[in-house]
Design a protein around this motif. Structure first.
Motif, mmCIF file in Angstrom:
data_model
loop_
_atom_site.group_PDB
_atom_site.id
_atom_site.type_symbol
_atom_site.label_atom_id
_atom_site.label_comp_id
_atom_site.label_asym_id
_atom_site.label_seq_id
_atom_site.Cartn_x
_atom_site.Cartn_y
_atom_site.Cartn_z
ATOM 1 N N VAL A 268 -7.076 -7.532 3.124
ATOM 2 C CA VAL A 268 -6.561 -7.220 2.134
ATOM 3 C C VAL A 268 -5.448 -8.262 1.635
ATOM 4 O O VAL A 268 -4.778 -9.031 2.186
ATOM 5 C CB VAL A 268 -5.476 -5.863 2.437
ATOM 6 C CG1 VAL A 268 -4.708 -5.697 1.072
ATOM 7 C CG2 VAL A 268 -6.403 -4.806 2.810
ATOM 8 N N ALA B 40 3.265 -3.698 2.852
ATOM 9 C CA ALA B 40 2.527 -3.377 1.667
ATOM 10 C C ALA B 40 1.045 -3.456 2.191
ATOM 11 O O ALA B 40 0.075 -2.540 1.916
ATOM 12 C CB ALA B 40 2.869 -3.593 0.410
ATOM 13 N N THR C 187 -1.875 -0.779 2.997
ATOM 14 C CA THR C 187 -3.146 -0.450 2.169
ATOM 15 C C THR C 187 -4.279 -0.999 3.081
ATOM 16 O O THR C 187 -5.274 -0.121 2.918
ATOM 17 C CB THR C 187 -3.105 -1.671 1.199
ATOM 18 O OG1 THR C 187 -2.133 -1.637 0.017
ATOM 19 C CG2 THR C 187 -4.507 -1.540 0.250
ATOM 20 N N GLN D 148 -5.161 2.318 4.502
ATOM 21 C CA GLN D 148 -5.701 3.433 3.875
ATOM 22 C C GLN D 148 -7.249 3.172 3.469
ATOM 23 O O GLN D 148 -8.136 3.987 3.683
ATOM 24 C CB GLN D 148 -4.912 3.342 2.477
ATOM 25 C CG GLN D 148 -3.328 4.021 2.524
ATOM 26 C CD GLN D 148 -2.602 3.663 1.256
ATOM 27 O OE1 GLN D 148 -2.876 2.429 0.608
ATOM 28 N NE2 GLN D 148 -2.476 4.833 0.702
ATOM 29 N N LEU D 149 -7.602 1.780 3.380
ATOM 30 C CA LEU D 149 -8.856 1.500 3.335
ATOM 31 C C LEU D 149 -9.780 1.671 4.497
ATOM 32 O O LEU D 149 -10.620 2.152 4.548
ATOM 33 C CB LEU D 149 -9.015 -0.125 2.890
ATOM 34 C CG LEU D 149 -8.410 -0.634 1.648
ATOM 35 C CD1 LEU D 149 -8.704 -1.935 1.450
ATOM 36 C CD2 LEU D 149 -9.133 0.088 0.382
ATOM 37 N N LEU E 53 -9.626 2.209 -4.073
ATOM 38 C CA LEU E 53 -8.614 1.032 -3.839
ATOM 39 C C LEU E 53 -8.001 0.902 -5.418
ATOM 40 O O LEU E 53 -6.936 0.728 -5.766
ATOM 41 C CB LEU E 53 -8.971 -0.361 -3.578
ATOM 42 C CG LEU E 53 -8.102 -1.436 -3.449
ATOM 43 C CD1 LEU E 53 -6.970 -1.027 -2.637
ATOM 44 C CD2 LEU E 53 -8.876 -2.651 -2.981
ATOM 45 N N LEU F 290 -5.737 3.783 -5.965
ATOM 46 C CA LEU F 290 -4.554 3.738 -5.078
ATOM 47 C C LEU F 290 -3.448 2.534 -5.454
ATOM 48 O O LEU F 290 -2.263 2.886 -5.789
ATOM 49 C CB LEU F 290 -4.770 3.319 -3.783
ATOM 50 C CG LEU F 290 -5.506 4.539 -2.922
ATOM 51 C CD1 LEU F 290 -5.947 3.966 -1.498
ATOM 52 C CD2 LEU F 290 -4.429 5.596 -2.758
ATOM 53 N N ASP F 291 -3.964 1.488 -5.872
ATOM 54 C CA ASP F 291 -3.062 0.341 -6.197
ATOM 55 C C ASP F 291 -3.645 -0.491 -7.081
ATOM 56 O O ASP F 291 -4.412 -1.595 -6.680
ATOM 57 C CB ASP F 291 -2.767 -0.314 -4.750
ATOM 58 C CG ASP F 291 -1.814 -1.530 -4.916
ATOM 59 O OD1 ASP F 291 -1.274 -1.648 -6.037
ATOM 60 O OD2 ASP F 291 -1.244 -2.140 -4.031
ATOM 61 N N GLN G 98 -4.084 -4.755 -6.920
ATOM 62 C CA GLN G 98 -4.364 -5.003 -5.455
ATOM 63 C C GLN G 98 -6.094 -5.243 -5.132
ATOM 64 O O GLN G 98 -6.607 -4.535 -5.948
ATOM 65 C CB GLN G 98 -3.846 -4.190 -4.494
ATOM 66 C CG GLN G 98 -3.937 -4.299 -2.757
ATOM 67 C CD GLN G 98 -3.088 -5.488 -2.548
ATOM 68 O OE1 GLN G 98 -3.850 -6.893 -2.473
ATOM 69 N NE2 GLN G 98 -2.117 -5.126 -1.839
ATOM 70 N N GLY H 116 -11.496 -3.457 -5.664
ATOM 71 C CA GLY H 116 -10.300 -3.434 -6.374
ATOM 72 C C GLY H 116 -10.541 -4.013 -7.924
ATOM 73 O O GLY H 116 -9.221 -4.082 -8.376
#
Length: 712
Positions: free
Chosen positions: A532, A538, A542, A545-546, A571, A574-575, A578, A625
């Motif tokens: 990431v 943060a 992430t 989550q991934l 992704l 989510l963000d 990112q 992403g």
């Protein structure tokens, strides 16, 4: 290659040193410089050492003899980047390298040229010369310096082939100073003023008759000796800035100095007049300056002098700049050792940190081994200067150990007889600890020095408090990241998997690298690795989550392409903004057939059973992403029994100042040379190169999978 400490006779006689000295002398002459030198790699990874100095007294520049390649100095940048660094004036130097100018606040130009043999960095050649404000360094000079660096690289490579690797340990050797013209000696002797002539190393080459008369017994046997050794009263740290200024800035310097001890010591007026080949020193008797406290054993230049004003300004600035880069308490202590001790001529340092009303030793240097152990963990109600300086908030200065013993009868003393300074470390009104500075000989502390040391103690306390917060926050973040990585990988009879993870050491945050092994069905498993963007909690969140998303998609029976596409869209939802890289490999354990999908991630490596190792060429899509409609092609592979597949993140192959392709090739060669079993040893070998480095800018993940060969 080893160094011979300077004994006053120029360069060491071995062929390697002669090559180095010739290169430095040629570089200085080629670009019209007055001084120069050469940094070479040392046996410590990331540490450069000066191998040769020309045109400068090494004693005055000892703090710069060692340089880590990641420090914000021009030589470090030239080494890391492989590019020339050219600084024509002080303004350019301040804008690009404020820490250099904070430590050497003098107007001079400097040129730095990396010495490289192909992709391998060997060192940095540098030249100092007069500043040329507003005038860029010419292409002719740049090319001349580059040509000498290339010639030197070739000579060092040839010597390495003969068994002399270009690694430098120990002190530098000194390039010889040019011969001086002594035709004017008779005329100088007619002057009533005392005159000494120094070469660019600070060695006395001429003493006039009036100088011998004025100095009396001190004037005997001066020729050929370093001026600070021949006249020790000129070697006080308070005068070092004056000498550094005259050797670097080429402007006259005048200051008062005291010969001998108070109250009988005589005040002298010292004049320093620079030239390209050396420095002329004039000495004359003078009246005491307005400021000369009787308590000082060996005073500084005096209140309001240019040297004291410069010291009071740049020493806190130099330390403050360096402290901004220190993250841990150990790094803060190392900065204090490197920046504070040389500035004040100290030889000993101890830092104690407060914890639950006890002081614990966090750092020491220069004290006899084990001497400070008796003070470790001391309570705040014990009468000791290191305790009382913190409880009262007042710094304490003792001109000698006798003064300290008189103030604290019965206190254990070490073998040193010098002065001591005890400084309270208080940040924003909160006690942090205490700092002890030790000196080899008795000395006084002027009001300027007391003020500066007290201010520096506040800066150190703030940095230590910040470091303690970092240690706490980093421990929490690393705990979160460790919880998100798999505790153990599944065990199979026909496939062995091994994972490794290393956090970065540069910066305050953890990263977002992860790996996983998922049993997706009978005889099927998935090998996953990802990275990431960014660092911190943060990024770690992430990453978690991934990893969960990939696992959920994989266990739902999706194809590799569907898994990566689904994770990409998740992704983005989510963000937004990112992104992450990923490589997903689905493996049939029985047949060895595999399907691989790559999303902006480094290419995997495959080691065949015969040891042949290749970088796989997997066509891939963009990082996750970025594009919700991105396509991710699938590549089919075959893992034969005994083959090893290596997935990794860029922290394993990306190093400052080197091309990532070189890092991949280095990793491929290491995998090819590794024994195929046990796989844990192979993983340890591959990650050891970055693991041994104290400066890792990024975290690193490694996942190995090997098919077990059929029994014979």
């Amino acid at each position: 290659m080893t160094a011979r400490p300077d004994s006053g006779g120029g360069p060491a006689p071995d062929p390697t040193a002669q090559v180095l000295v010739r290169a430095v002398v040629d570089a200085v002459e080629a670009v019209g410089g007055y001084a120069g030198g050469l940094y070479l790699r040392s046996g410590t990874q990331g540490l450069l050492r000066i191998a040769v100095i020309a045109g400068l007294p090494g004693r005055l520049f000892r703090p710069w003899w060692r340089l880590h390649v990641n420090r914000p100095y021009p030589a470090g940048e030239a080494y890391r980047s492989g590019q020339s660094v050219l600084l024509p004036d002080a303004e350019t130097s301040m804008r690009r390298f404020p820490q250099l100018v904070a430590g050497l606040p003098f107007p001079f130009a400097s040129l730095y040229e990396p010495v490289s043999a192909g992709p391998e960095r060997l060192g940095v050649l540098f030249v100092l010369r007069d500043a040329t404000p507003g005038v860029a360094i010419s292409a002719h000079d740049r090319e001349a310096l580059r040509a000498i660096a290339e010639r030197l690289a070739g000579e060092l490579s040839a010597l390495a082939g003969d068994g002399a690797p270009p690694v430098w340990e120990g002190d530098p050797v000194y390039a010889p100073s040019p011969p001086r013209d002594n035709d004017a000696r008779e005329a100088v002797d007619r002057l009533t003023q005392a005159v000494l002539s120094l070469d660019r190393q600070g060695r006395i080459r001429y003493v006039s008759a009036p100088a011998r008369e004025l100095l009396g017994p001190d004037g005997e046997g001066l020729h050929g000796r370093l001026v600070w050794e021949a006249l020790p009263w000129l070697g006080h740290p308070a005068y070092e800035d004056h000498f550094r200024a005259v050797f670097l800035a080429h402007a006259p310097v005048l200051f008062p100095a005291r010969r001998g001890r108070l109250p009988s010591g005589e005040w002298l007026s010292i004049g320093l007049y620079p030239g390209r080949d050396g420095v002329t020193v004039t000495i004359a008797s003078t009246d005491p300056p307005a400021y000369a406290p009787s308590s000082m054993v060996r005073p500084g230049a005096g209140l309001g002098s240019p040297a004291d004003r410069a010291s009071a300004m740049y020493r806190p600035v130099a330390l403050a700049i360096a402290l901004t880069e220190a993250v841990t308490a150990r790094q803060v202590s190392a900065v204090v050792t490197e920046e504070l001790l040389p500035a004040f001529g100290g030889r000993q340092l101890a830092i104690y940190l407060l914890n639950e009303r006890h002081l614990y030793l966090a750092w020491e240097t220069g004290f006899p081994q084990g001497f400070l152990d008796r003070f470790d963990g001391v309570a705040l109600d014990v009468r000791l200067p290191g305790v009382e300086t913190l409880t009262t908030g007042r710094p304490m200065f003792f001109e000698s150990m006798q003064h300290l013993a008189a103030a604290y009868p019965g206190i254990p003393l070490d073998s040193h007889v010098g002065a001591r300074a005890f400084l309270p470390l208080i940040a924003s009104g909160r006690p942090v600890g205490s700092c002890i500075l030790g000196f080899d000989s008795p000395r006084g502390f002027s009001p300027e020095e007391r003020t500066v040391l007290t201010a520096l103690a506040g800066l150190i306390a703030q940095a230590l408090e910040r470091a303690q917060r970092y240690d706490t926050e980093a421990a929490l973040a690393r705990g979160l990241q460790a919880a998100l990585l798999p505790n153990r990988l599944p065990v199979f009879e026909d496939v062995v998997t091994v994972g490794r993870y290393l956090p970065g050491t540069v910066g305050m945050d953890v990263g977002g690298d992860w790996y996983d092994v998922i049993e997706t069905g009978p005889g099927m498993l998935a090998l996953v690795i990802g990275d990431v963007q960014g660092h911190g909690v943060a990024a770690a969140a992430t990453m978690g989550q991934l990893r969960s998303a990939v696992r959920a998609f994989a266990l739902s029976g999706n194809t590799p392409e569907q898994i990566v596409r689904g994770t990409n869209r998740l992704l983005i939802d989510l963000d937004p903004g990112q992104f992450a890289s990923c490589c997903y490999v689905s493996l049939d354990r029985e047949s060895g057939r595999a399907c691989a999908v790559r999303a902006g991630h480094p290419q995997p490596l495959l080691r065949h059973p015969d040891g042949r190792t290749q970088v796989l060429d997997l066509p891939g899509g963009v990082v996750l992403g970025v594009d919700a409609d991105a396509a991710y092609p699938v590549t089919e592979l075959m893992l034969e029994p005994g083959a090893v597949l290596a997935l990794y993140t860029d922290g394993l192959v990306e190093m400052p100042g080197t091309d990532i392709d070189d890092g991949v090739e280095r990793l491929r060669a290491s995998l090819a040379a590794a024994a195929p079993v046990p796989l844990t040893e192979t993983a340890d070998r591959l990650i050891s190169e970055v693991g041994d480095s104290a400066n890792r800018p990024d975290d690193t993940a490694l996942l190995l999978a090997a098919r077990i060969p059929d029994p014979p």
